[in-house]
Motif scaffolding. Structure first.
Motif, PDB file in Angstrom:
ATOM      1  N   ASP A 251       0.876  -1.171   0.000  1.00 56.11           N
ATOM      2  CA  ASP A 251       0.000   0.000   0.000  1.00 56.11           C
ATOM      3  C   ASP A 251       0.911   1.219   0.000  1.00 56.11           C
ATOM      4  O   ASP A 251       1.409   1.607   1.046  1.00 56.11           O
ATOM      5  CB  ASP A 251      -0.901  -0.027   1.238  1.00 56.11           C
ATOM      6  CG  ASP A 251      -1.806   1.179   1.284  1.00 56.11           C
ATOM      7  OD1 ASP A 251      -1.965   1.827   0.237  1.00 56.11           O
ATOM      8  OD2 ASP A 251      -2.355   1.467   2.366  1.00 56.11           O
ATOM      9  N   PRO A 252       1.174   1.790  -1.198  1.00 58.64           N
ATOM     10  CA  PRO A 252       2.251   2.779  -1.308  1.00 58.64           C
ATOM     11  C   PRO A 252       1.932   4.099  -0.612  1.00 58.64           C
ATOM     12  O   PRO A 252       1.606   5.092  -1.247  1.00 58.64           O
ATOM     13  CB  PRO A 252       2.426   2.970  -2.810  1.00 58.64           C
ATOM     14  CG  PRO A 252       1.209   2.433  -3.421  1.00 58.64           C
ATOM     15  CD  PRO A 252       0.541   1.511  -2.478  1.00 58.64           C
ATOM     16  N   LEU A 253       2.055   4.091   0.672  1.00 57.74           N
ATOM     17  CA  LEU A 253       1.757   5.268   1.478  1.00 57.74           C
ATOM     18  C   LEU A 253       2.611   5.149   2.739  1.00 57.74           C
ATOM     19  O   LEU A 253       2.750   4.065   3.285  1.00 57.74           O
ATOM     20  CB  LEU A 253       0.276   5.250   1.863  1.00 57.74           C
ATOM     21  CG  LEU A 253      -0.265   6.473   2.561  1.00 57.74           C
ATOM     22  CD1 LEU A 253      -0.625   7.508   1.517  1.00 57.74           C
ATOM     23  CD2 LEU A 253      -1.490   6.119   3.365  1.00 57.74           C
ATOM     24  N   ALA A 254       3.203   6.252   3.153  1.00 53.95           N
ATOM     25  CA  ALA A 254       3.995   6.206   4.382  1.00 53.95           C
ATOM     26  C   ALA A 254       3.640   7.405   5.237  1.00 53.95           C
ATOM     27  O   ALA A 254       3.564   8.525   4.740  1.00 53.95           O
ATOM     28  CB  ALA A 254       5.486   6.214   4.058  1.00 53.95           C
ATOM     29  N   GLY A 255       3.382   7.163   6.499  1.00 54.99           N
ATOM     30  CA  GLY A 255       3.044   8.255   7.405  1.00 54.99           C
ATOM     31  C   GLY A 255       3.861   8.162   8.671  1.00 54.99           C
ATOM     32  O   GLY A 255       4.373   7.096   9.013  1.00 54.99           O
ATOM     33  N   ALA A 256       3.960   9.290   9.357  1.00 52.86           N
ATOM     34  CA  ALA A 256       4.800   9.319  10.553  1.00 52.86           C
ATOM     35  C   ALA A 256       4.208   8.486  11.682  1.00 52.86           C
ATOM     36  O   ALA A 256       4.926   8.069  12.579  1.00 52.86           O
ATOM     37  CB  ALA A 256       5.005  10.760  11.012  1.00 52.86           C
ATOM     38  N   GLU A 257       2.883   8.239  11.640  1.00 51.77           N
ATOM     39  CA  GLU A 257       2.277   7.525  12.776  1.00 51.77           C
ATOM     40  C   GLU A 257       2.827   6.106  12.901  1.00 51.77           C
ATOM     41  O   GLU A 257       2.736   5.496  13.947  1.00 51.77           O
ATOM     42  CB  GLU A 257       0.751   7.521  12.671  1.00 51.77           C
ATOM     43  CG  GLU A 257       0.162   6.638  11.585  1.00 51.77           C
ATOM     44  CD  GLU A 257       0.245   7.293  10.217  1.00 51.77           C
ATOM     45  OE1 GLU A 257       0.557   8.491  10.151  1.00 51.77           O
ATOM     46  OE2 GLU A 257       0.011   6.594   9.214  1.00 51.77           O
ATOM     47  N   ARG A 258       3.449   5.609  11.817  1.00 52.73           N
ATOM     48  CA  ARG A 258       4.085   4.293  11.907  1.00 52.73           C
ATOM     49  C   ARG A 258       5.262   4.304  12.870  1.00 52.73           C
ATOM     50  O   ARG A 258       5.721   3.260  13.294  1.00 52.73           O
ATOM     51  CB  ARG A 258       4.584   3.881  10.532  1.00 52.73           C
ATOM     52  CG  ARG A 258       3.651   2.919   9.888  1.00 52.73           C
ATOM     53  CD  ARG A 258       4.052   2.567   8.500  1.00 52.73           C
ATOM     54  NE  ARG A 258       2.845   2.361   7.720  1.00 52.73           N
ATOM     55  CZ  ARG A 258       2.812   2.279   6.400  1.00 52.73           C
ATOM     56  NH1 ARG A 258       3.915   2.418   5.720  1.00 52.73           N
ATOM     57  NH2 ARG A 258       1.679   2.085   5.788  1.00 52.73           N
ATOM     58  N   MET A 259       5.781   5.497  13.163  1.00 50.69           N
ATOM     59  CA  MET A 259       6.950   5.574  14.040  1.00 50.69           C
ATOM     60  C   MET A 259       6.567   5.878  15.480  1.00 50.69           C
ATOM     61  O   MET A 259       7.432   6.012  16.325  1.00 50.69           O
ATOM     62  CB  MET A 259       7.886   6.675  13.552  1.00 50.69           C
ATOM     63  CG  MET A 259       8.375   6.456  12.167  1.00 50.69           C
ATOM     64  SD  MET A 259       9.928   7.253  11.921  1.00 50.69           S
ATOM     65  CE  MET A 259       9.404   8.805  11.290  1.00 50.69           C
ATOM     66  N   GLN A 260       5.293   6.019  15.749  1.00 51.24           N
ATOM     67  CA  GLN A 260       4.883   6.418  17.090  1.00 51.24           C
ATOM     68  C   GLN A 260       5.251   5.344  18.105  1.00 51.24           C
ATOM     69  O   GLN A 260       5.433   4.184  17.745  1.00 51.24           O
ATOM     70  CB  GLN A 260       3.381   6.642  17.111  1.00 51.24           C
ATOM     71  CG  GLN A 260       2.993   7.829  17.940  1.00 51.24           C
ATOM     72  CD  GLN A 260       1.515   8.078  17.894  1.00 51.24           C
ATOM     73  OE1 GLN A 260       0.812   7.480  17.095  1.00 51.24           O
ATOM     74  NE2 GLN A 260       1.046   8.957  18.739  1.00 51.24           N
ATOM     75  N   TRP A 261       5.355   5.732  19.351  1.00 48.26           N
ATOM     76  CA  TRP A 261       5.791   4.775  20.365  1.00 48.26           C
ATOM     77  C   TRP A 261       4.778   3.660  20.550  1.00 48.26           C
ATOM     78  O   TRP A 261       5.121   2.571  20.994  1.00 48.26           O
ATOM     79  CB  TRP A 261       6.074   5.481  21.684  1.00 48.26           C
ATOM     80  CG  TRP A 261       4.901   6.210  22.198  1.00 48.26           C
ATOM     81  CD1 TRP A 261       4.583   7.513  21.968  1.00 48.26           C
ATOM     82  CD2 TRP A 261       3.846   5.685  22.996  1.00 48.26           C
ATOM     83  NE1 TRP A 261       3.402   7.811  22.558  1.00 48.26           N
ATOM     84  CE2 TRP A 261       2.932   6.717  23.202  1.00 48.26           C
ATOM     85  CE3 TRP A 261       3.604   4.436  23.554  1.00 48.26           C
ATOM     86  CZ2 TRP A 261       1.774   6.540  23.935  1.00 48.26           C
ATOM     87  CZ3 TRP A 261       2.455   4.266  24.285  1.00 48.26           C
ATOM     88  CH2 TRP A 261       1.555   5.315  24.471  1.00 48.26           C
ATOM     89  N   THR A 262       3.499   3.898  20.189  1.00 51.56           N
ATOM     90  CA  THR A 262       2.517   2.818  20.302  1.00 51.56           C
ATOM     91  C   THR A 262       2.878   1.679  19.356  1.00 51.56           C
ATOM     92  O   THR A 262       2.717   0.511  19.687  1.00 51.56           O
ATOM     93  CB  THR A 262       1.112   3.315  19.957  1.00 51.56           C
ATOM     94  OG1 THR A 262       1.214   4.230  18.877  1.00 51.56           O
ATOM     95  CG2 THR A 262       0.461   3.983  21.120  1.00 51.56           C
ATOM     96  N   ALA A 263       3.391   2.049  18.164  1.00 50.07           N
ATOM     97  CA  ALA A 263       3.795   1.010  17.220  1.00 50.07           C
ATOM     98  C   ALA A 263       4.975   0.228  17.774  1.00 50.07           C
ATOM     99  O   ALA A 263       5.055  -0.994  17.629  1.00 50.07           O
ATOM    100  CB  ALA A 263       4.143   1.640  15.879  1.00 50.07           C
TER     101      ALA A 263
END
Lengths: 388, 338
Positions: A251-263
């Motif tokens: 799914d060619p999309l990248a967002g900063a929320e992937r780096m959040q501490w919850t992840a």
């Protein structure tokens, strides 16, 4: 020794078989669609990589999602600049996240224990904050990074001329959506599993386990442990980057929320849910979490009323209200509760639980068999025990 | 000069919050040896004590609005106002300071229950296990609050009398350019008072003396026949109360939502590390220091020079401190230095 080699071969073979047939046996469980299966495989890679660090060396990184996010960004940039083929994208993701892991690990590994956790957390928060603010030209801030029609895509343009519409990601023509995407991820997952197994069995893996059990003793013995830990950190970062790249590939999309501490917390949970330091555990944990997330967040009060319809009405209402907290938007509550219960009661994870259960059943059946055989050989047990 | 002084002031209230949370964290670590990742969630619980107080005080009855005579209009009037008129309205106005009265017993209860029910079983487990279980606890607390209060921030106003800005510039003869919201000043003074009380409690009471002795050498204190665990439970309760108070009084500055705690937790951990694990004075010092540093980093002049520095300054400082001086600013030798 040969015994272990043989067993490992069987383990990898069985794992590969189980993963590749997932579309078949997951269907009755309600998870037989490619989107979810892809996530199983991708987060499986993420957790397996995390396990190389946490499971073997005992260093608890609380910022591992950085590498997932960085991998995603690198992959999307590769789609934008080079080609829609996922091969360069995945390689790019692994390379860039490896470099990040080298830098972060080099600094963080100067400390251990809780300080290491806080350092990695600090780096993760920094990366997250920067991705949202100053690095917007690279990360596209809150909107997230997407591919667009006007992107250069140098290799694709050179090979087949400029495209008129937004092309989709592919692996030499094989589309990355649907089952072909899943099989691509699955093959990489099996490769990742194999690599992780080889690392765990190697002398290098033995050294990592030695770091976990007693780092001081190693230092006294004249072993410089940091290069080993750093190598493990980088490998595990590359695995995370691969997972991030695959997320972007499907799914060619990248967002900063992937780096959040919850992840970051999620991958820790996956690993301990399955079983820290075990071979299969991380993947099992990833599948359980993603499956449960999918199932639980789809529930709503109507479906709950349907499930508990057999109860008398007042009780049904109470049960639905209570369980309603845990499903749908409240899925996170289930996650947190699971987290706590697991750490309190089953620190070894599902694999450890299964092993204990196996031992228990084995003992039970042995006891049963013993009781049954007693009338036959009445005087034997005492002498048997003595001879042992 | 004015700008510098203003940033100094701006850092004080945030620094106060950091210091209060970090104080609790470091107390728990110093006494129980437990790394509490749920402390941010407890800060958030405190903030929601203020929200609850405000809600309780404004339980309303629908009455006919007599000022409009053309058609029937109903408006909600709080019972307090119906019963006691102006005094009732005044009480509602002071909901946030009054919430302290609710927050103290509530948080004490929560703290003691947590320690007895959960944390106690984790004294002997590894730090990783402690981090994980309290992390799970934080998620649970957060989600319960979300289920109950919803996901949106709930603004809770400060009392009317301190809603404006204090003209601090005029007080010290620097002109009118230097004005500062009253409530932030109140918060700063409040945090200093709470910190002072906790420190005095530890310094000047017998209980505090025993606790300090227990932090140094728990076994020897036990040999004197003192039930140190029970006192540590109370210390845990106090730490939770301090976090709760910090949260309750912070609501007028930042409308509370269910995940406010996590941002503060990460920062407070950094504060504790910078101050020195287990050092109470270090936590307070580092709290104010980092709060002020952060507010300086968000000055436009500095942001132009180093874009994005305001987002990462605290983490950068923490990284440098951890590498250069692993025991923190005021950490004792031998406490978690590896």
């Amino acid at each position: 020794m040969t015994h272990t080699v043989k067993r490992d071969r069987m383990l990898v073979g069985g794992f590969a078989l189980a993963v590749l047939t997932m579309p078949v046996w997951m269907t009755p469980l309600g998870a037989g669609y490619p989107d979810l299966l892809q996530r199983f495989a991708i987060y499986g890679i993420f957790a397996i990589g995390f396990n190389i660090l946490f499971g073997l060396t005992g260093y608890l990184s609380f910022g591992h999602a950085v590498f997932l996010g960085v991998g995603s960004y690198a992959a999307v940039w590769s789609f934008k600049l080079l080609s829609m083929n996922v091969l360069p994208a995945v390689l790019c993701a692994m390379g860039v996240s490896g470099l990040f892991a080298l830098a972060i690990g080099y600094i963080s590994l100067r400390r251990s224990g809780i300080y290491f956790s806080i350092l990695t957390l600090a780096f993760a928060q920094m990366a997250y904050n920067l991705a949202y603010s100053v690095l917007t030209p690279i990360t596209n801030g809150e909107t997230g990074l997407k591919i667009e029609r006007v992107d250069p895509r140098l290799i694709d343009t050179w090979l087949s001329g400029p495209s008129t519409l937004i092309p989709s990601t592919n692996f030499f023509g094989m589309p990355m959506s649907g089952y072909s995407g899943f099989f691509f991820c699955a093959v990489l997952l099996i490769a990742a599993f194999y690599v992780a197994l080889r690392i765990a069995r190697s002398p290098f893996g033995a050294m990592l386990r030695a770091i976990k059990s007693n780092q001081n003793r190693l230092n006294y013995a004249g072993v410089h442990t940091r290069p080993y830990a750093l190598t493990a950190f980088v490998i595990s970062g590359i695995f995370a980057g691969l997972a991030g790249g695959l997320l972007a590939a499907t799914d060619p999309l990248a967002g900063a929320e992937r780096m959040q501490w919850t992840a970051s917390g999620e991958v820790v949970l996956m690993t301990i849910l399955g079983g820290v330091g075990t071979q299969l555990g991380p993947f099992v944990g990833a599948v359980i979490i993603k499956y449960a997330e999918n199932i639980f967040s789809a529930f709503n009060p109507q479906t709950l009323h349907g499930i508990f319809a057999f109860l008398p009405d007042p009780i049904e209402d109470v049960v639905v209200t209570v369980t309603g907290l845990f499903v749908g938007n409240g899925w996170q509550l289930t996650l947190g509760t699971l987290f706590m219960l697991l750490v309190i009661f089953l620190p070894g994870g599902v694999i450890e639980g299964a092993r204990r259960l196996g031992v228990l059943i084995g003992r039970k059946t042995a006891a049963l068999r013993g009781r049954r055989s007693q009338p036959l050989g009445s005087a034997l047990p005492a002498s048997g025990a003595a001879s042992e | 000069m004015d700008a510098v002084l203003l940033q100094l002031l701006n850092g004080l209230d945030k620094g106060g919050a950091y210091a209060l949370i970090a104080l609790g964290l470091t107390l728990i670590f110093g006494t129980l040896g437990v790394v509490n990742f749920a402390h941010g969630a407890l800060f958030m619980l405190g903030a929601f004590c203020a929200v609850t107080t405000h809600k309780l005080l404004t339980i309303s009855k629908s009455v006919q609005d007599t000022s409009i005579t053309l058609f029937d209009v109903h408006k909600d009037v709080p019972y307090l106002q119906i019963w006691w008129g102006d005094i009732g309205a005044r009480i509602i106005d002071y909901a946030v300071p009054l919430s302290v009265l609710l927050a103290i017993p509530m948080m004490l209860l929560v703290g003691v229950a947590l320690e007895r029910g959960l944390i106690r079983h984790f004294y002997r487990r590894t730090h990783a296990d402690q981090i994980l279980v309290t992390f799970g606890l934080a998620i649970v607390l957060q989600e319960v609050v979300k289920a109950y209060f919803g996901a949106n921030p709930l603004p809770t106003p400060a009392p009317e009398i301190v809603s404006g800005s204090a003209n601090i510039g005029a007080w010290i003869g620097l002109g009118d350019a230097l004005s500062y919201p009253w409530w932030r000043l109140v918060y700063f003074l409040f945090s200093v008072a709470v910190i002072g009380m906790v420190l005095a409690f530890l310094r000047f009471t017998t209980f505090g003396m025993v606790v300090r002795a227990g932090m140094r050498d728990r076994e020897t204190v036990g040999l004197f026949g003192i039930d140190i665990e029970r006192r540590f439970t109370i210390v845990f309760g106090i730490a939770v109360v301090v976090a709760g108070l910090a949260g309750a009084m912070y609501t007028p500055i930042l409308p509370p939502d269910y995940h406010m705690g996590m941002e503060f937790l990460v920062l407070s951990f950094v504060v504790v590390v910078v101050g020195g694990m287990g050092s109470v004075g270090g936590a307070v010092l580092a709290g104010f220091l980092l709060g002020i540093l952060q507010s300086f980093a968000s000055m436009n002049e500095i942001k132009d020079l180093l874009p994005g520095i305001d987002q990462i300054i605290i983490y950068l400082v923490a990284i440098v401190i951890l590498l250069v001086r692993p025991r923190g600013l005021m950490g004792r030798a031998g406490v978690m230095e590896t």
